[in-house]
Design a protein around this motif. Sequence first.
Motif, PDB file in Angstrom:
ATOM      1  N   THR A  38       0.847  -1.186   0.000  1.00 35.47           N
ATOM      2  CA  THR A  38       0.000   0.000   0.000  1.00 35.47           C
ATOM      3  C   THR A  38       0.883   1.237   0.000  1.00 35.47           C
ATOM      4  O   THR A  38       1.954   1.260   0.614  1.00 35.47           O
ATOM      5  CB  THR A  38      -0.930   0.020   1.227  1.00 35.47           C
ATOM      6  N   GLU A  39       0.418   2.253  -0.715  1.00 39.36           N
ATOM      7  CA  GLU A  39       1.123   3.524  -0.799  1.00 39.36           C
ATOM      8  C   GLU A  39       0.117   4.655  -0.641  1.00 39.36           C
ATOM      9  O   GLU A  39      -1.089   4.466  -0.839  1.00 39.36           O
ATOM     10  CB  GLU A  39       1.838   3.656  -2.147  1.00 39.36           C
ATOM     11  N   ALA A  40       0.636   5.812  -0.286  1.00 36.20           N
ATOM     12  CA  ALA A  40      -0.252   6.966  -0.119  1.00 36.20           C
ATOM     13  C   ALA A  40      -0.848   7.393  -1.445  1.00 36.20           C
ATOM     14  O   ALA A  40      -1.973   7.904  -1.500  1.00 36.20           O
ATOM     15  CB  ALA A  40       0.513   8.130   0.518  1.00 36.20           C
ATOM     16  N   THR A  41      -0.109   7.183  -2.536  1.00 35.54           N
ATOM     17  CA  THR A  41      -0.581   7.566  -3.860  1.00 35.54           C
ATOM     18  C   THR A  41       0.121   6.708  -4.902  1.00 35.54           C
ATOM     19  O   THR A  41       1.038   5.942  -4.572  1.00 35.54           O
ATOM     20  CB  THR A  41      -0.319   9.054  -4.134  1.00 35.54           C
ATOM     21  N   THR A  42      -0.304   6.824  -6.132  1.00 39.02           N
ATOM     22  CA  THR A  42       0.372   6.113  -7.212  1.00 39.02           C
ATOM     23  C   THR A  42       1.414   7.019  -7.846  1.00 39.02           C
ATOM     24  O   THR A  42       1.459   8.210  -7.590  1.00 39.02           O
ATOM     25  CB  THR A  42      -0.640   5.669  -8.290  1.00 39.02           C
ATOM     26  N   GLY A  43       2.250   6.443  -8.684  1.00 36.13           N
ATOM     27  CA  GLY A  43       3.294   7.200  -9.343  1.00 36.13           C
ATOM     28  C   GLY A  43       4.475   6.312  -9.667  1.00 36.13           C
ATOM     29  O   GLY A  43       4.473   5.100  -9.423  1.00 36.13           O
ATOM     30  N   ILE A  44       5.519   6.930 -10.205  1.00 35.71           N
ATOM     31  CA  ILE A  44       6.705   6.169 -10.615  1.00 35.71           C
ATOM     32  C   ILE A  44       7.391   5.533  -9.409  1.00 35.71           C
ATOM     33  O   ILE A  44       7.720   4.337  -9.414  1.00 35.71           O
ATOM     34  CB  ILE A  44       7.683   7.084 -11.382  1.00 35.71           C
ATOM     35  N   ASP A  45       7.599   6.325  -8.365  1.00 29.89           N
ATOM     36  CA  ASP A  45       8.314   5.796  -7.189  1.00 29.89           C
ATOM     37  C   ASP A  45       7.539   4.675  -6.508  1.00 29.89           C
ATOM     38  O   ASP A  45       8.119   3.623  -6.188  1.00 29.89           O
ATOM     39  CB  ASP A  45       8.606   6.934  -6.207  1.00 29.89           C
ATOM     40  N   PRO A  46       6.232   4.813  -6.246  1.00 31.85           N
ATOM     41  CA  PRO A  46       5.504   3.687  -5.656  1.00 31.85           C
ATOM     42  C   PRO A  46       5.555   2.427  -6.512  1.00 31.85           C
ATOM     43  O   PRO A  46       5.683   1.313  -5.984  1.00 31.85           O
ATOM     44  CB  PRO A  46       4.072   4.219  -5.523  1.00 31.85           C
ATOM     45  N   PHE A  47       5.468   2.583  -7.836  1.00 27.90           N
ATOM     46  CA  PHE A  47       5.528   1.408  -8.697  1.00 27.90           C
ATOM     47  C   PHE A  47       6.898   0.754  -8.632  1.00 27.90           C
ATOM     48  O   PHE A  47       7.016  -0.477  -8.566  1.00 27.90           O
ATOM     49  CB  PHE A  47       5.188   1.783 -10.137  1.00 27.90           C
ATOM     50  N   MET A  48       7.957   1.557  -8.645  1.00 27.54           N
ATOM     51  CA  MET A  48       9.304   0.988  -8.571  1.00 27.54           C
ATOM     52  C   MET A  48       9.540   0.343  -7.205  1.00 27.54           C
ATOM     53  O   MET A  48      10.324  -0.614  -7.097  1.00 27.54           O
ATOM     54  CB  MET A  48      10.345   2.066  -8.846  1.00 27.54           C
ATOM     55  N   ASN A  49       8.877   0.842  -6.167  1.00 28.67           N
ATOM     56  CA  ASN A  49       8.974   0.178  -4.860  1.00 28.67           C
ATOM     57  C   ASN A  49       8.379  -1.231  -4.934  1.00 28.67           C
ATOM     58  O   ASN A  49       8.911  -2.173  -4.334  1.00 28.67           O
ATOM     59  CB  ASN A  49       8.242   0.999  -3.798  1.00 28.67           C
ATOM     60  N   LEU A  50       7.266  -1.370  -5.660  1.00 31.85           N
ATOM     61  CA  LEU A  50       6.675  -2.696  -5.847  1.00 31.85           C
ATOM     62  C   LEU A  50       7.617  -3.601  -6.629  1.00 31.85           C
ATOM     63  O   LEU A  50       7.801  -4.777  -6.281  1.00 31.85           O
ATOM     64  CB  LEU A  50       5.333  -2.568  -6.577  1.00 31.85           C
ATOM     65  N   VAL A  51       8.215  -3.071  -7.683  1.00 33.08           N
ATOM     66  CA  VAL A  51       9.156  -3.862  -8.483  1.00 33.08           C
ATOM     67  C   VAL A  51      10.320  -4.326  -7.620  1.00 33.08           C
ATOM     68  O   VAL A  51      10.728  -5.497  -7.662  1.00 33.08           O
ATOM     69  CB  VAL A  51       9.654  -3.048  -9.692  1.00 33.08           C
ATOM     70  N   ALA A  52      10.868  -3.415  -6.814  1.00 28.00           N
ATOM     71  CA  ALA A  52      11.992  -3.779  -5.953  1.00 28.00           C
ATOM     72  C   ALA A  52      11.587  -4.834  -4.940  1.00 28.00           C
ATOM     73  O   ALA A  52      12.366  -5.743  -4.616  1.00 28.00           O
ATOM     74  CB  ALA A  52      12.525  -2.528  -5.257  1.00 28.00           C
ATOM     75  N   GLN A  53      10.358  -4.739  -4.422  1.00 23.73           N
ATOM     76  CA  GLN A  53       9.872  -5.724  -3.453  1.00 23.73           C
ATOM     77  C   GLN A  53       9.858  -7.122  -4.058  1.00 23.73           C
ATOM     78  O   GLN A  53      10.219  -8.103  -3.393  1.00 23.73           O
ATOM     79  CB  GLN A  53       8.467  -5.331  -2.996  1.00 23.73           C
ATOM     80  N   VAL A  54       9.464  -7.219  -5.321  1.00 18.59           N
ATOM     81  CA  VAL A  54       9.378  -8.528  -5.977  1.00 18.59           C
ATOM     82  C   VAL A  54      10.752  -8.993  -6.449  1.00 18.59           C
ATOM     83  O   VAL A  54      11.162 -10.136  -6.206  1.00 18.59           O
ATOM     84  CB  VAL A  54       8.394  -8.471  -7.167  1.00 18.59           C
ATOM     85  N   MET A  55      11.491  -8.114  -7.096  1.00 15.25           N
ATOM     86  CA  MET A  55      12.748  -8.516  -7.728  1.00 15.25           C
ATOM     87  C   MET A  55      13.872  -8.752  -6.729  1.00 15.25           C
ATOM     88  O   MET A  55      14.912  -9.323  -7.075  1.00 15.25           O
ATOM     89  CB  MET A  55      13.176  -7.444  -8.738  1.00 15.25           C
ATOM     90  N   SER A  56      13.690  -8.327  -5.474  1.00 18.96           N
ATOM     91  CA  SER A  56      14.736  -8.533  -4.474  1.00 18.96           C
ATOM     92  C   SER A  56      14.640  -9.894  -3.804  1.00 18.96           C
ATOM     93  O   SER A  56      15.468 -10.239  -2.964  1.00 18.96           O
ATOM     94  CB  SER A  56      14.658  -7.424  -3.418  1.00 18.96           C
ATOM     95  N   GLN A  57      13.628 -10.695  -4.144  1.00 19.75           N
ATOM     96  CA  GLN A  57      13.474 -12.016  -3.532  1.00 19.75           C
ATOM     97  C   GLN A  57      13.530 -13.093  -4.602  1.00 19.75           C
ATOM     98  O   GLN A  57      13.327 -12.838  -5.793  1.00 19.75           O
ATOM     99  CB  GLN A  57      12.158 -12.093  -2.759  1.00 19.75           C
ATOM    100  N   GLU A  58      13.795 -14.295  -4.148  1.00 22.54           N
ATOM    101  CA  GLU A  58      13.864 -15.435  -5.060  1.00 22.54           C
ATOM    102  C   GLU A  58      12.456 -15.944  -5.359  1.00 22.54           C
ATOM    103  O   GLU A  58      11.551 -15.783  -4.533  1.00 22.54           O
ATOM    104  CB  GLU A  58      14.722 -16.550  -4.445  1.00 22.54           C
TER     105      GLU A  58
END
Length: 388
Positions: free
Chosen positions: A245-265
């Motif tokens: 969950t994020e306060a709003t949408t945008g480039i940074d929130p989306f990249m946070n989601l990508v990092a959350q997924v891509m940082s794990q196996e």
Amino acid sequence: MPVAAARPIVLCAAERERLKKMAYGHKTEHRLRMRAKVVLHAARGHSNARIARETGLHLDTVRCWRGRFAAHGFGGLSDRERSGRPPAFTALQVAEVKTLACRLPAETSTPLSRWSCPELAREAMARGITTSVSASTVRRWLKDDALKPWQHRSWIFITDPDFRTKAERVLDLYARTWEGVPLGEGEYVISADEKTSIQARCRCHPTLAPGRARVMRVNHTYGRGGALAYLAAYDVHRAAVFGRTEATTGIDPFMNLVAQVMSQEPYASAKQVFWIVDTGSSHRGKKAADRLTAAFPNAVMVHTPVHASWLNQVEIYFSVVQRKVISPNDFTDLTQVGDRLRAFEDRYNATAQPFQWKFTTSDLDDLLARLDRHTADPPEESSFRLAA
């Protein structure tokens, strides 16, 4: 005057069995049941007078159906065709009303958005099509041709010139194929998007649990507790959901989601991870694709066509969230919303199975062919439009 002798009835075993089913069957019409009983009595050699006493029918009725069966068999037990009451409306009048229903009210200078049966009946009388007609009659006429002018459905033209190419790439990934080559080990497909403005509506009175003959009751009045955005990534073939969950949408929130997924196996060490996204502002165009690849070299962004979010499987998961988690919206604050969403992710992942996606490239070709026929061919006149 001498009375004609009763017609003798002789039945074979099959006829007798069929008549018994008619006479004693629970689903047989009453009139057919009585006629079958008349024939069975007659086959036993009973007189018409005795049959009339035992069945409670008039003597002439017994004589009629006994004679009809003797002359025509089972076909004689059916009612003869009747002319019925002459029609009150001509075929021309019916066709004119159907023609009117197939036109937009604005085309006839009528201040309505769409037709209803009462309005069609009123307009037909105002135009002199008929002097009098009821709404139920109009409804029956329209039902014959499945016409429902009071309903409407939204649709949109394809505006993306590369619609088929983009859609085919997405559908191929769902079928475990990329550029004509099957996906191998270490290659994954992620469907990602954002669900915006999930509000926390604190009801002014507690929600009542369902009870006997009573549904759950939610108070209409509420206080606003703010809103948040829910971002989710769905592994298409492993049926795993990763959300935040994020306060709003945008480039940074989306990249946070990508990092959350891509940082794990297994995604961190994967050969390729395909990210299917729509054309939202958070991940639109080549810049977004380059930004993703720069941050994670094994990630490939794949865009759906414009106005084709229905091709993104994460939308199915969002519909599940809307039905099972958010509606009816009754949260004290945004913290409770976030906790509920994260708890549901764990619950969903425990039993999730991949969606049974059945829309293929062949279905895509059929869809585009139908759209081409609608846009290329001139609109045909209504089948009920009458020549002037």
